[in-house]
Motif scaffolding. Structure first.
Motif, short mmCIF file in Angstrom:
data_model
loop_
_atom_site.label_atom_id
_atom_site.label_comp_id
_atom_site.label_asym_id
_atom_site.label_seq_id
_atom_site.Cartn_x
_atom_site.Cartn_y
_atom_site.Cartn_z
N GLY A 55 6.80 6.58 5.95
CA GLY A 55 7.47 5.81 6.98
C GLY A 55 6.79 5.95 8.34
O GLY A 55 6.64 4.99 9.07
N GLY A 56 6.36 7.18 8.66
CA GLY A 56 5.63 7.39 9.90
C GLY A 56 4.30 6.65 9.91
O GLY A 56 3.92 6.03 10.90
N LEU A 57 3.59 6.72 8.79
CA LEU A 57 2.32 6.01 8.69
C LEU A 57 2.52 4.50 8.76
O LEU A 57 1.73 3.79 9.40
N SER B 87 1.86 -0.44 11.49
CA SER B 87 2.40 -1.75 11.85
C SER B 87 2.28 -2.00 13.35
O SER B 87 2.06 -3.13 13.77
N GLU B 88 2.39 -0.95 14.16
CA GLU B 88 2.19 -1.14 15.59
C GLU B 88 0.74 -1.49 15.89
O GLU B 88 0.46 -2.42 16.65
N ALA C 22 0.83 -1.21 0.00
CA ALA C 22 0.00 0.00 0.00
C ALA C 22 0.87 1.26 0.00
O ALA C 22 0.60 2.21 -0.74
N ALA C 23 1.92 1.27 0.82
CA ALA C 23 2.82 2.42 0.84
C ALA C 23 3.54 2.58 -0.50
O ALA C 23 3.70 3.70 -1.01
N SER D 1 6.62 4.21 17.61
CA SER D 1 6.62 3.42 16.38
C SER D 1 6.62 4.31 15.14
O SER D 1 7.31 4.01 14.16
N TRP D 2 5.90 5.42 15.18
CA TRP D 2 5.88 6.31 14.01
C TRP D 2 7.24 6.98 13.81
O TRP D 2 7.69 7.16 12.69
N ALA D 3 7.93 7.31 14.90
CA ALA D 3 9.25 7.93 14.79
C ALA D 3 10.29 6.92 14.29
O ALA D 3 11.18 7.27 13.51
N THR D 4 10.16 5.68 14.73
CA THR D 4 11.04 4.63 14.24
C THR D 4 10.86 4.44 12.74
O THR D 4 11.83 4.33 11.99
N GLY D 5 9.60 4.42 12.30
CA GLY D 5 9.33 4.29 10.87
C GLY D 5 9.88 5.45 10.07
O GLY D 5 10.44 5.27 8.99
#
Length: 108
Positions: free
Chosen positions: A93-95, A100-101, A13-14, A55-59
């Motif tokens: 990446g944030g999304l 994913s979390e 999707a991304a 999780s969004w910051a990791t992405g």
């Protein structure tokens, strides 16, 4: 549904969201395929990465670190093109990290 299928669907999707503008700008098919494969692999990395961040910051961090070489390869003569690739990867990446979390990590 198996976790790996969910992760790959999120990556697909991304990748599709990133590839849609490229198709309308007549970018070569090889670059579009590279972007799709980039997001499929990145979704696996983001889903299983454990960092002391949200999780969004990791992405976002992982997506930007992997987007820099890709942006330089896709836009060797245009620094604004590299910034565009980095910006899109920040958002997606944030999304992807957040999704994913919620959909994979928090599920039993």
């Amino acid at each position: 549904m198996h976790k790996m299928y969910k992760i790959l669907l999120l990556g697909l999707a991304a990748g599709i969201l990133n590839a849609i503008p490229m198709v309308f700008l007549d970018v070569p098919l090889q670059a579009v395929a590279a972007i799709l494969l980039h997001w499929l692999g990145l979704s696996i990395i983001i889903a299983f990465a454990r960092m002391p961040l949200e999780s969004w910051a990791t992405g976002m961090l992982i997506a930007v670190l992997t987007a820099l070489p890709l942006g330089i390869l896709l836009h060797p003569d245009a620094p604004l093109g590299v910034l565009q690739v980095v910006g899109i990867n920040l958002v997606l990446g944030g999304l992807l990290g957040y999704a994913s979390e919620r959909l994979i990590t928090d599920q039993p």
